[in-house]
Design a protein around this motif. Sequence first.
Motif, short mmCIF file in Angstrom:
data_model
loop_
_atom_site.label_atom_id
_atom_site.label_comp_id
_atom_site.label_asym_id
_atom_site.label_seq_id
_atom_site.Cartn_x
_atom_site.Cartn_y
_atom_site.Cartn_z
N PRO A 235 0.83 -1.21 0.00
CA PRO A 235 0.00 0.00 0.00
C PRO A 235 0.86 1.25 0.00
CG PRO A 235 -0.02 -1.06 2.16
CD PRO A 235 0.67 -2.00 1.24
N PRO A 237 2.04 5.19 0.90
CA PRO A 237 2.00 5.92 2.18
C PRO A 237 0.73 6.75 2.31
CG PRO A 237 3.59 6.90 0.66
CD PRO A 237 3.16 5.62 0.04
N GLY A 238 0.42 7.13 3.52
CA GLY A 238 -0.81 7.84 3.78
C GLY A 238 -0.91 9.18 3.09
N TRP A 239 0.24 9.86 2.86
CA TRP A 239 0.19 11.18 2.24
C TRP A 239 0.10 11.12 0.72
CZ3 TRP A 239 4.25 11.37 -1.05
CH2 TRP A 239 5.37 10.59 -0.74
N SER A 240 0.20 9.92 0.13
CA SER A 240 0.16 9.78 -1.32
C SER A 240 -1.28 9.72 -1.82
CB SER A 240 0.91 8.52 -1.75
OG SER A 240 0.77 8.30 -3.13
N ARG A 241 -1.49 10.26 -3.01
CA ARG A 241 -2.79 10.19 -3.65
C ARG A 241 -2.94 8.95 -4.53
NH1 ARG A 241 -3.50 16.48 -5.79
NH2 ARG A 241 -3.31 17.48 -3.73
N LYS A 243 -3.65 5.32 -5.79
CA LYS A 243 -4.61 4.30 -5.41
C LYS A 243 -4.20 2.97 -6.04
CE LYS A 243 -7.25 7.31 -3.31
NZ LYS A 243 -7.38 7.34 -1.83
N THR A 246 -5.23 -3.67 -3.03
CA THR A 246 -4.53 -4.51 -2.06
C THR A 246 -5.13 -5.91 -1.98
OG1 THR A 246 -5.94 -3.63 -0.29
CG2 THR A 246 -3.81 -2.54 -0.66
#
Length: 268
Positions: A235, A237-241, A243, A246
């Motif tokens: 997955p 990172p959280g700051w990435s847009r 998609k 998974t």
Amino acid sequence: MDAYDEEPEALSGPEGPAGARRAGNPGTPDEDSGSEHTESEETGRDRAAEPAPRAGLAALSPRYRLVAGGALAVVAAVAAVHLGMVFLSLAPANPVSKQHAKAVEGWVYPEFEQNWKLFAPNPLQQNVAVQVRAQVRGGDGEPRTTGWTDLSAEDGAAIDGNLLPSHTQQNELRRAWDFYGTTHGTDNRPVGVRGALAEQYVRRIVVLRLLRDEGLDRAGTIERVQVRSRTVNVPPPGWSREKVSTSPAYRVLPWWTVTGDETEAGAR
């Protein structure tokens, strides 16, 4: 007699002997050398007290020092931006390079185009697990099929916390599966002369692991094995847009018949 009596007095003079008078004369060489030594000491102290001449930016006036410092800062900033752009153009695809793809391409191409890559091969962005199950014929003559055994998870558990993991635990199964993937198409048919060798290599490894680690030799005779891979995207990172899915994807190979040599090698 009187003349002889006066000669010593004439030689000595009113101030004593002539040698003593010459030694005390202010104009003698001894006094001159002493004054020269004093002057040299004073000159040395004056030179030591003088500040050292300035060099580099310190020799400039404050206004020019400010201009030179600003120019150096601009050069350093441009160099840092250039190195960052070239790095992103060479690095594998990642959220930062994808988000700023147009800016990177506009900076690098065509003047600064590179014909090499930072990593070869690209770092894996997927978790791949190799699993196996077997068809075993027991003492009663009836065949039975085992459940799926995750061999990659077993290797990971053996490596975790181990300061000196073996080369076999780290690379044997992974390299064997990569070898199979590069010599077979998506339909699991060989695409080169090494296809049969890759299939045999994977089969021998999984049979050895089943006999050694799972103890299937006590349950009966392994007649066939089936291998599959379970692939899950890492997955972002959280700051990435970005998609990504998974959900696991499976690649299931056909059943392979196990030869007697492979079971004997595993038993040894």
